[in-house]
Design a protein around this motif. Structure first.
Motif, PDB file in Angstrom:
ATOM      1  N   THR A   1       0.667  -0.997  -0.047  1.00  0.00           N
ATOM      2  CA  THR A   1       0.071   0.006   0.189  1.00  0.00           C
ATOM      3  C   THR A   1       0.960   1.166  -0.186  1.00  0.00           C
ATOM      4  O   THR A   1       1.983   1.264   0.665  1.00  0.00           O
ATOM      5  N   VAL A   2       0.509   2.166  -0.857  1.00  0.00           N
ATOM      6  CA  VAL A   2       1.080   3.639  -0.837  1.00  0.00           C
ATOM      7  C   VAL A   2       0.147   4.407  -0.003  1.00  0.00           C
ATOM      8  O   VAL A   2      -1.104   4.516  -0.301  1.00  0.00           O
ATOM      9  N   TRP A   3       0.794   4.757   1.067  1.00  0.00           N
ATOM     10  CA  TRP A   3       0.096   6.211   1.907  1.00  0.00           C
ATOM     11  C   TRP A   3       0.431   7.671   1.552  1.00  0.00           C
ATOM     12  O   TRP A   3       1.586   7.736   1.342  1.00  0.00           O
ATOM     13  N   SER A   4      -0.440   8.354   1.739  1.00  0.00           N
ATOM     14  CA  SER A   4       0.059   9.678   1.655  1.00  0.00           C
ATOM     15  C   SER A   4      -0.788  10.177   3.131  1.00  0.00           C
ATOM     16  O   SER A   4      -1.855  10.429   3.161  1.00  0.00           O
TER      17      SER A   4
ATOM     18  N   SER B   1      -3.197   0.417  -3.586  1.00  0.00           N
ATOM     19  CA  SER B   1      -2.905  -0.726  -3.149  1.00  0.00           C
ATOM     20  C   SER B   1      -2.758  -1.817  -4.185  1.00  0.00           C
ATOM     21  O   SER B   1      -3.429  -1.719  -5.430  1.00  0.00           O
ATOM     22  N   SER B   2      -2.067  -2.616  -3.837  1.00  0.00           N
ATOM     23  CA  SER B   2      -1.590  -3.741  -5.067  1.00  0.00           C
ATOM     24  C   SER B   2      -2.477  -4.834  -5.249  1.00  0.00           C
ATOM     25  O   SER B   2      -2.463  -5.552  -6.113  1.00  0.00           O
ATOM     26  N   GLY B   3      -3.451  -5.088  -4.085  1.00  0.00           N
ATOM     27  CA  GLY B   3      -4.417  -6.167  -4.412  1.00  0.00           C
ATOM     28  C   GLY B   3      -3.386  -7.331  -3.604  1.00  0.00           C
ATOM     29  O   GLY B   3      -2.034  -7.427  -3.427  1.00  0.00           O
TER      30      GLY B   3
ATOM     31  N   ASN C   1      -3.362  -7.012  -8.664  1.00  0.00           N
ATOM     32  CA  ASN C   1      -3.919  -5.651  -9.433  1.00  0.00           C
ATOM     33  C   ASN C   1      -2.609  -5.111 -10.198  1.00  0.00           C
ATOM     34  O   ASN C   1      -2.678  -4.011 -10.389  1.00  0.00           O
ATOM     35  N   ILE C   2      -1.620  -5.979 -10.183  1.00  0.00           N
ATOM     36  CA  ILE C   2      -0.532  -5.703 -10.950  1.00  0.00           C
ATOM     37  C   ILE C   2      -0.470  -6.687 -12.208  1.00  0.00           C
ATOM     38  O   ILE C   2       0.641  -7.381 -12.105  1.00  0.00           O
ATOM     39  N   PRO C   3      -1.051  -6.457 -13.378  1.00  0.00           N
ATOM     40  CA  PRO C   3      -1.161  -7.473 -14.269  1.00  0.00           C
ATOM     41  C   PRO C   3       0.230  -7.691 -14.843  1.00  0.00           C
ATOM     42  O   PRO C   3       0.809  -9.053 -15.204  1.00  0.00           O
ATOM     43  N   LYS C   4       0.964  -6.675 -14.909  1.00  0.00           N
ATOM     44  CA  LYS C   4       2.331  -6.934 -15.483  1.00  0.00           C
ATOM     45  C   LYS C   4       3.499  -7.659 -14.966  1.00  0.00           C
ATOM     46  O   LYS C   4       4.283  -8.439 -15.516  1.00  0.00           O
TER      47      LYS C   4
ATOM     48  N   HIS D   1     -12.792  -9.658 -15.641  1.00  0.00           N
ATOM     49  CA  HIS D   1     -11.864  -8.669 -15.782  1.00  0.00           C
ATOM     50  C   HIS D   1     -11.615  -7.857 -14.676  1.00  0.00           C
ATOM     51  O   HIS D   1     -11.215  -6.380 -14.654  1.00  0.00           O
ATOM     52  N   ALA D   2     -11.850  -8.268 -13.349  1.00  0.00           N
ATOM     53  CA  ALA D   2     -11.906  -7.254 -12.255  1.00  0.00           C
ATOM     54  C   ALA D   2     -10.775  -6.896 -11.519  1.00  0.00           C
ATOM     55  O   ALA D   2      -9.753  -7.742 -11.628  1.00  0.00           O
ATOM     56  N   ALA D   3     -10.406  -5.753 -11.103  1.00  0.00           N
ATOM     57  CA  ALA D   3      -9.396  -5.437 -10.438  1.00  0.00           C
ATOM     58  C   ALA D   3     -10.128  -5.454  -9.109  1.00  0.00           C
ATOM     59  O   ALA D   3     -11.287  -4.886  -8.601  1.00  0.00           O
ATOM     60  N   LEU D   4      -9.342  -6.234  -8.120  1.00  0.00           N
ATOM     61  CA  LEU D   4      -9.941  -6.543  -6.785  1.00  0.00           C
ATOM     62  C   LEU D   4     -10.410  -5.317  -5.988  1.00  0.00           C
ATOM     63  O   LEU D   4      -9.582  -4.515  -5.964  1.00  0.00           O
TER      64      LEU D   4
END
Ligand SMILES: *[C@@H]1O[C@H](CO)[C@@H](O)[C@H](O)[C@H]1NC(C)=O
Ligand SMILES: *[C@@H]1O[C@H](CO)[C@@H](O)[C@H](O)[C@H]1NC(C)=O
Ligand SMILES: *[C@@H]1O[C@H](CO)[C@@H](O)[C@H](O)[C@H]1NC(C)=O
Ligand SMILES: *[C@@H]1O[C@H](CO)[C@@H](O)[C@H](O)[C@H]1NC(C)=O
Ligand SMILES: *[C@@H]1O[C@H](CO)[C@@H](O)[C@H](O)[C@H]1NC(C)=O
Ligand SMILES: *[C@@H]1O[C@H](CO)[C@@H](O)[C@H](O)[C@H]1NC(C)=O
Ligand SMILES: *[C@@H]1O[C@H](CO)[C@@H](O)[C@H](O)[C@H]1NC(C)=O
Ligand SMILES: *[C@@H]1O[C@H](CO)[C@@H](O)[C@H](O)[C@H]1NC(C)=O
Ligand SMILES: *[C@@H]1O[C@H](CO)[C@@H](O)[C@H](O)[C@H]1NC(C)=O
Ligand SMILES: *[C@@H]1O[C@H](CO)[C@@H](O)[C@H](O)[C@H]1NC(C)=O
Ligand SMILES: *[C@@H]1O[C@H](CO)[C@@H](O)[C@H](O)[C@H]1NC(C)=O
Length: 670
Positions: A196-199, A206-208, A217-220, A347-350
């Motif tokens: 997770t990246v926070w501000s 968030s990466s999933g 959530n990072i298909p690559k 094709h869901a991004a969770l």
């Protein structure tokens, strides 16, 4: 130096490697030794150097680690982020117990007490500065446990649960100031662990969850050559780590000063770093742009919509392109009676997994049952979280940050009330009632003239009331369809499958002899036409209401053009074909009529102008079907009418893909 270097090459080498020049090429520091400002420790193979440096324009001195062989100084770790030395008289020392100090002060991160008998500090070739007993290989302290903003291969990003050590990346304040900024990349343990990246305290990305080979959530990630990614989650540790498969690949991951996680790869031939990947990348990757139960799709316009079965919580805000309040259910769940069902989002991004739980060894069917028996369950998906073992993820409460990613093969099952499931299953058993002639006659009081709501291009429309009390609108098609009964039925059933909140809903049909009738839901606020242009009965429409109507129509049109299973070109879009429900939601009516009347062919033959704003250049007539642009044309005119409140404010836009309305843009991608 290579033999035969020209003088010029030699000079640049000397210039670039002055730092190296100063060093004694030693990698260890013992308690009786000093490292003065200007000197460096260099790891055994010369990959990394440690010494004093000043970032950017700053005069402050910091102890840091950088790549020793690269021509651009790239600092990957800073010891004294919060305690810079103001002058170049800094001295790095290792005290007798194994604690590193600068000018005798303890400013390195980590414990201030380490008890070693014969400590040494050593800079390793992977960039790790370690403190250990001279005769041991076990580290008492290591810089890898206290990352700055950069993750090197072999570093862990995450938790040692036994000691509570939380290794995370914190961006620099600025190029001149390495002190901790507000952006942090960490392993969030809430629910299912995810990067997770926070501000500050707000999530930014968030990466999933890890699915066994990649963060979902990072298909690559699963297709990158040259990298090995690892995710460990057990009782002792939860962390992410990567490595390169070839030591010649020099790569680093960092959280930059604008809160973006960037992966760099060194391009030797170009002599520079290349950004290989970064996140968040695009609006949909930002955290929850569409709010709870919203759905982000970059290809959508606007990008936010509600999950099927949900509707905007605050339509006003949505109309102004602020979807962050998200969506609410159309129909409440019926948990007690166990009548709920599921809608499949492919094709869901969770969604965010901080309110999700993994159930290992549950099949998808068992997962469904588990979800249905727990009233707080809102959705589930299959998961391969622990690598090897199958299982599922179950969400409770809100689904936040759902999206679609074209290349991802992942289905999300969203729990819906039976009524909403029925409205979205586009299966063939869809029941579109054929109403009896008698029923329609009774409902419209024998097609009484005073029940006529309006006269459309296809015939009069009557208001009606079924015996159950439901109000309906009956369109009595005046022209006999060229089609036979079966063809007509097929077309009508097809049109009934087009379901969108900005389309008037078809409730049924009636066939009697040559008569054909369509039965729609009744729209109590009538047509936009009357509202806009009827000086007596029209209502005042403020800017927000106008904009909301435009956006609604655009959504409906986009659905017809792009998102429905059957591409439908309306071809007669005008204010009188936009109806408004009790909440003033705009709904397109009369869509699909061209199919019923089989007009596509005739138009091709005759180039006959169809529709009220019927200017259509011949080049838009493609293979017998006017392209999407024909709707876009009249849509452009319609928008102008809605804004100006004047009829036939006809301006034919030659490139009508983008409308700028004040500072809001509406995109229609043909
Ligand atoms: C370093 O120099 C600064 C200013 O020249 C001085 O104030 C400070 O006491 C010096 N520190 C040490 C450890 O010599
Ligand atoms: C390392 O040296 C210390 C004494 O300095 C000794 O007590 C210890 O047993 C040694 N450890 C190993 C692994 O040789
Ligand atoms: C990373 O890969 C290199 C080989 O490319 C290997 O020598 C090294 O041990 C690996 N590091 C880790 C932490 O797995
Ligand atoms: C990052 O790590 C530091 C030190 O362990 C900790 O104080 C801080 O709370 C962490 N931040 C996040 C967002 O995990
Ligand atoms: C894991 O997720 C990645 C990225 O979304 C996907 O490419 C890969 O196929 C998934 N693997 C499994 C085992 O589900
Ligand atoms: C952070 O990374 C993004 C993506 O590479 C880039 O556009 C942005 O300029 C970077 N910010 C800084 C401060 O370097
Ligand atoms: C349009 O711009 C004005 C002034 O910049 C701003 O106050 C307003 O919120 C903006 N409206 C929208 C819908 O973004
Ligand atoms: C459950 O079913 C009963 C009878 O069929 C119905 O009266 C009740 O409203 C239902 N409960 C809910 C929450 O829909
Ligand atoms: C899951 O199933 C596998 C194989 O069937 C088994 O080895 C494992 O112990 C099970 N795990 C749990 C948590 O039940
Ligand atoms: C529903 O599931 C959640 C999460 O697993 C759990 O905390 C809660 O106790 C469950 N409720 C019931 C009634 O089982
Ligand atoms: C439509 O017209 C074009 C050109 O006039 C012609 O090539 C095409 O075959 C026609 N299509 C149909 C379905 O009649």
């Amino acid at each position: 130096m290579r033999k035969g270097s020209t003088m010029k090459q030699l000079l640049t080498h000397v210039f670039l490697f002055t730092l190296f020049h100063h060093s004694f090429a030693i990698d260890t520091l013992k308690p009786n030794e000093y490292l003065l400002d200007g000197k460096t420790l260099v790891s055994a193979k010369g990959n990394f150097a440690l010494g004093f440096f000043s970032p950017g324009d700053s005069k402050n001195r910091y102890v840091g680690i950088w790549y020793n062989k690269l021509p651009v100084q790239t600092v990957v770790w800073v010891a004294n982020r919060l305690s810079p030395i103001a002058a170049t008289n800094g001295t790095l020392q290792l005290n007798g117990q194994g604690v590193l100090t600068i000018n005798s002060k303890i400013v390195f991160p980590g414990p201030s007490v380490i008890r070693l008998n014969n400590p040494v500090a050593q800079l390793l070739d992977d960039g790790n500065l370690v403190v250990k007993e001279a005769n041991s290989s076990e580290f008492a302290w290591q810089s890898f446990d206290y990352p700055t903003d950069t993750l090197l291969p072999g570093m862990k990003l995450g938790w040692d649960l036994r000691t509570g050590l939380n290794r995370n990346l914190t961006a620099w304040q600025s190029d001149n100031d390495p002190s901790p900024g507000s952006y942090v990349a960490s392993m969030d343990l809430k629910g299912i662990p995810q990067l997770t990246v926070w501000s500050g305290s707000a999530k930014r990305w968030s990466s999933g969850p890890w699915n066994g080979t990649a963060f979902s959530n990072i298909p690559k990630m699963s297709s990158l050559n040259g990298f090995l990614f690892n995710f460990i989650s057990n009782e002792d540790e939860v962390y992410y780590m990567y490595n390169t498969t070839d030591p010649k690949i020099v790569s680093r991951l960092m959280v930059n000063q604008s809160g973006t996680l960037e992966r760099f790869v060194w391009i030797d031939s170009a002599g520079k770093w290349n950004v290989f990947w970064y996140a968040p990348n695009g609006q949909c990757e930002e955290y929850s742009p569409c709010g709870p139960f919203g759905l982000c799709d970059l290809k959508g316009s606007p990008i936010c919509s509600c999950l099927q079965g949900f509707t905007p919580k605050s339509p006003q805000d949505w109309a102004l392109m602020d979807a962050s309040s998200g969506c609410v259910r159309r129909t409440a769940l019926d948990c007690k009676n166990k009548t709920d069902g599921f809608m499949i989002l492919d094709h869901a991004a969770l969604p965010d997994t901080s309110n999700a739980i993994v159930h290992t060894n549950l099949s998808l069917n068992e997962c469904r049952t588990t979800c249905l028996t727990n009233c707080s369950c809102t959705g589930y998906t299959s998961a391969d979280i622990r690598g090897g073992g199958s299982g599922c993820i179950i969400w409770v409460d809100e689904l936040i940050d759902s999206g679609t990613i074209p290349n991802v093969v992942q289905d999300l099952y969203v729990r819906l009330a039976a009524a909403d499931v029925a409205s979205v299953t586009d299966d063939d058993e869809l029941e579109l009632p054929q109403l009896q002639w008698n029923t329609v006659m009774a409902a419209t009081e024998n097609f009484a003239i005073n029940n006529i709501l309006g006269e459309g291009g296809f015939g009069p429309v009557y208001k009606g009331k079924l015996t159950e009390g439901q109000e309906i609108a009956v369109k009595r098609l005046s022209r006999n369809s060229a089609q036979g009964v079966d063809e007509f039925k097929n077309e009508v059933i097809l049109i009934a499958k087009l379901q969108h909140r900005n389309l008037v809903r078809l409730l049924g049909y009636c066939i009697q002899g040559v008569e054909r009738m369509l039965v729609y839901e009744y729209m109590s606020k009538g047509s936009l036409d009357a509202l806009l242009f009827d000086k007596e009965h029209g209502m005042h429409l403020d800017w927000q209401a106008r904009l909301r109507i435009i956006v609604g129509i655009a959504r409906g049109l986009l659905y017809l053009h792009q998102d429905s299973r059957f591409r439908i070109i309306h071809r007669d879009l005008k204010a009188s074909n936009i109806l408004l429900d009790a909440e003033m939601n705009p709904k397109i009516s009369d869509f699909g009529m061209a199919r019923i009347f089989g007009e596509d062919e005739t138009i091709n033959k005759t180039r006959k102008v169809v529709g009220t704003y019927g200017y259509m250049a011949p080049e838009y007539a493609l293979n017998g079907i006017f392209s999407v642009k024909s709707d876009v044309f009249s849509f452009g005119v319609l928008v102008l009418e809605i804004i100006s409140g004047q009829r036939n404010k006809g301006v034919y836009l030659s490139e009508p893909h983008l409308y700028l309305l004040g500072n809001v843009s509406i995109y229609l991608v043909p």
